[in-house]
Design a protein around this motif. Structure first.
Motif, PDB file in Angstrom:
ATOM      1  N   ARG A  73      41.582  42.503  73.036  1.00  0.00           N
ATOM      2  CA  ARG A  73      40.162  42.637  73.419  1.00  0.00           C
ATOM      3  C   ARG A  73      39.373  43.252  72.271  1.00  0.00           C
ATOM      4  N   VAL A  74      39.977  44.293  71.645  1.00  0.00           N
ATOM      5  CA  VAL A  74      39.300  44.970  70.523  1.00  0.00           C
ATOM      6  C   VAL A  74      39.125  43.999  69.366  1.00  0.00           C
ATOM      7  N   LEU A  75      40.168  43.196  69.110  1.00  0.00           N
ATOM      8  CA  LEU A  75      40.075  42.224  68.020  1.00  0.00           C
ATOM      9  C   LEU A  75      38.885  41.285  68.239  1.00  0.00           C
ATOM     10  N   PHE A  76      38.744  40.775  69.457  1.00  0.00           N
ATOM     11  CA  PHE A  76      37.635  39.863  69.757  1.00  0.00           C
ATOM     12  C   PHE A  76      36.295  40.584  69.669  1.00  0.00           C
ATOM     13  N   GLN A  77      36.288  41.836  70.117  1.00  0.00           N
ATOM     14  CA  GLN A  77      35.062  42.640  70.038  1.00  0.00           C
ATOM     15  C   GLN A  77      34.639  42.791  68.578  1.00  0.00           C
ATOM     16  N   GLY A  91      33.050  39.971  66.984  1.00  0.00           N
ATOM     17  CA  GLY A  91      31.685  39.735  67.472  1.00  0.00           C
ATOM     18  C   GLY A  91      31.632  38.710  68.593  1.00  0.00           C
ATOM     19  N   ALA A  92      32.767  38.487  69.274  1.00  0.00           N
ATOM     20  CA  ALA A  92      32.785  37.474  70.343  1.00  0.00           C
ATOM     21  C   ALA A  92      32.123  38.018  71.608  1.00  0.00           C
ATOM     22  N   GLY A  93      31.287  37.212  72.226  1.00  0.00           N
ATOM     23  CA  GLY A  93      30.674  37.571  73.500  1.00  0.00           C
ATOM     24  C   GLY A  93      31.657  37.311  74.637  1.00  0.00           C
ATOM     25  N   MET A 133      38.605  31.667  74.817  1.00  0.00           N
ATOM     26  CA  MET A 133      39.679  31.678  73.817  1.00  0.00           C
ATOM     27  C   MET A 133      40.788  32.669  74.132  1.00  0.00           C
ATOM     28  N   LEU A 134      40.471  33.718  74.890  1.00  0.00           N
ATOM     29  CA  LEU A 134      41.479  34.750  75.124  1.00  0.00           C
ATOM     30  C   LEU A 134      41.840  34.905  76.598  1.00  0.00           C
ATOM     31  N   PRO A 159      37.830  34.027  63.361  1.00  0.00           N
ATOM     32  CA  PRO A 159      36.582  34.730  63.008  1.00  0.00           C
ATOM     33  C   PRO A 159      35.450  33.762  62.663  1.00  0.00           C
ATOM     34  N   ALA A 160      35.812  32.674  61.965  1.00  0.00           N
ATOM     35  CA  ALA A 160      34.797  31.686  61.584  1.00  0.00           C
ATOM     36  C   ALA A 160      34.233  30.992  62.818  1.00  0.00           C
ATOM     37  N   ARG A 161      35.130  30.639  63.745  1.00  0.00           N
ATOM     38  CA  ARG A 161      34.721  29.928  64.966  1.00  0.00           C
ATOM     39  C   ARG A 161      33.814  30.829  65.808  1.00  0.00           C
TER      40      ARG A 161
END
Lengths: 245, 245
Positions: free
Chosen positions: A147-151, A154-156, A163-164, B94-96
């Motif tokens: 979750r932190v990685l996606f945060q 910058g993923a909403g 994706m996750l 990250p790019a996506r």
């Protein structure tokens, strides 16, 4: 053939052989307890009668599964995104399962009629709960580090969901779906018992009234085959979708 | 440069960071070394905004900010590759997510795969390759963030000695070829001495900088260098003293 399968088939064969021997040796009449061989004979020879009824029950179950998926997936996502919604809805979800389906079946028949609508709803009520609960637990079980990685990327919420969370929860989703499809026939059949003009449940009630216990068992056999077929289908779908395990 | 001053983080009565100061020079390699549980990972969590600070200032390139989560790439001990995506898709995450031009991003990722020895494994799933290759893929993903500041939280600690050595060379490449500013946590003093421009030795809770060494010698370094041996002995002694307190 694998050992578990051999043991499974051996067990079934043992039960059927014992059943058959007891019926034959004690001379139990078919209208009390028919022999497995008689049941299989009826299930095959009366296929022309059983098939249309099985088709109706299968249709009710399949539509019930679709409706429950359409409710369970968005509901779990909303409850995951907003824990306050989960807290608000959870008591109703639990209550919906605490009430026996037998209790609501007559009401649904009164409200929705003798057609398939009331049976579809009965099936959906039974199926949606394990799917919703499992899917929600699947979302929640996602590792904090991911979750932190996606945060940090910058993923909403929706990108993270797509994706996750969704893929993370897929094994849980399929576990819930397997439970759901294996009990789906219960809802449909109970609905048919209470009031219907078609379906395996209706056929069972009619046959029982005429002491055609062999036909009742044949209908049960077809129902079991239907549940098993759905289980196998979901299992193979799971293997196709979850390729990384 | 990354400037941290008077940073304070408490969890209830437990003070993890108390007036903690840190300067990470631009395009430099700063390594933090300290006893287990001294608060190094909490520092990274505060820097990335995973947990909020109680007090203090953080600035990047002279601009004060709450955290540098959106300005930094973060690589952890676990590779955190998504098991359902191929290595290339993992690298492209990250790019996506940031909506970059995917054709250009794919070209860049493939270039990095070549540079880091992952050619031919683009379509493999993470579960199909070794730990060292997974970590190299995680390194590619870190580079795909296109952020100058890179935070590395014990990225090599789970690897065997040979794989670790080859990835240490890749980290040096990261600094020199890609102009990154690196801040890394490690427990391995030798690793710190081989890679860092600046080594900070940390105390137990609340975490403080006990000592700071600037290493200006050319890289790659040799551990047989008398100066490095002297520093290593000194740091070991200092950490042992810290653990005795």
């Amino acid at each position: 053939m694998s050992w578990p399968r051999i043991v499974s088939l051996g067990g079934i064969l043992f039960i059927l052989t014992t059943w058959e021997s007891i019926c034959r040796s004690l001379g139990i009449p078919d209208f009390i307890l028919p022999r497995p061989s008689a049941i299989i004979t009826v299930a095959v020879s009366q296929a022309a009668i059983l098939l249309p009824h099985a088709g109706v029950t299968a249709l009710e179950v399949l539509i019930g599964i679709l409706i429950s998926l359409m409710i369970a997936i968005p509901l779990s996502i909303v409850m995951f995104a907003h824990p306050s919604v989960e807290n608000a809805i959870a008591p109703f979800l639990v209550a919906s399962q605490a009430v026996p389906v037998f209790a609501i079946a007559p009401l649904l028949v009164v409200w929705l009629g003798y057609g398939i609508a009331s049976k579809v709803l009965m099936a959906a009520v039974i199926i949606f709960f394990p799917i919703t609960v499992n899917l929600l637990e699947g979302f929640k079980s996602c590792d904090q580090e991911y979750r932190v990685l996606f945060q940090l990327m910058g993923a909403g919420f929706w990108k993270t969901m797509r994706m996750l969370y969704w893929r993370w929860a897929l094994p849980h989703f399929f576990a819930g779906l397997k439970v759901g499809v294996s009990v789906a026939t219960i809802g449909a059949v109970i609905g048919e018992w209470v009031g219907a003009q078609q379906g395996l449940g209706y056929l069972m009630i009619q046959s029982n009234a005429r002491l055609r216990v062999d036909m009742v068992f044949a209908a049960i056999l077809w129902l079991s085959a239907m549940g098993l077929g759905l289980w196998v289908f979901v299992g193979s779908l799971e293997k196709r979708v979850i390729t990384w395990k | 440069m990354l400037q941290v001053s008077r940073l304070t983080k408490r969890f209830g009565d437990l003070s993890v960071l108390e007036d903690f100061d840190l300067t990470v020079p631009r395009k430099g390699f700063t390594i933090l070394i300290g006893p287990s549980g001294c608060g190094k990972s909490t520092l990274f969590n505060v820097l990335t905004g995973v947990v909020s600070k109680n007090d203090g200032e953080i600035s990047w390139l002279g601009k004060p900010m709450l955290h540098v989560g959106k300005k930094s790439a973060y690589m952890q001990q676990k590779d955190l590759l998504l098991p359902w995506f191929s290595l290339l898709d993992n690298a492209l995450l990250p790019a996506r997510i940031s909506g970059q031009d995917m054709i250009a991003a794919t070209g860049k990722a493939l270039g990095l795969f070549k540079r880091l020895g992952l050619v031919g494994f683009e379509t493999y799933l993470p579960g199909e390759i070794s730990g060292g290759m997974r970590q190299r893929c995680a390194l590619v993903r870190t580079l795909m963030f296109e952020r100058e500041l890179v935070l590395l939280d014990e990225p090599l600690s789970a690897l065997d000695a040979i794989t670790r050595r080859s990835l240490q060379s890749l980290l040096l490449l990261l600094q020199s070829e890609f102009d990154k500013s690196l801040l890394m946590i490690t427990h391995d003093i030798e690793e710190a001495l081989l890679l860092a421009d600046q080594v900070l030795v940390l105390s137990r809770l609340p975490m403080k900088v006990l000592e700071q060494f600037s290493l200006n010698g050319p890289k790659p370094r040799r551990l047989s260098d008398p100066l490095l041996i002297e520093i290593k002995e000194h740091v070991l002694q200092r950490l042992q003293e810290e653990l005795k307190i």
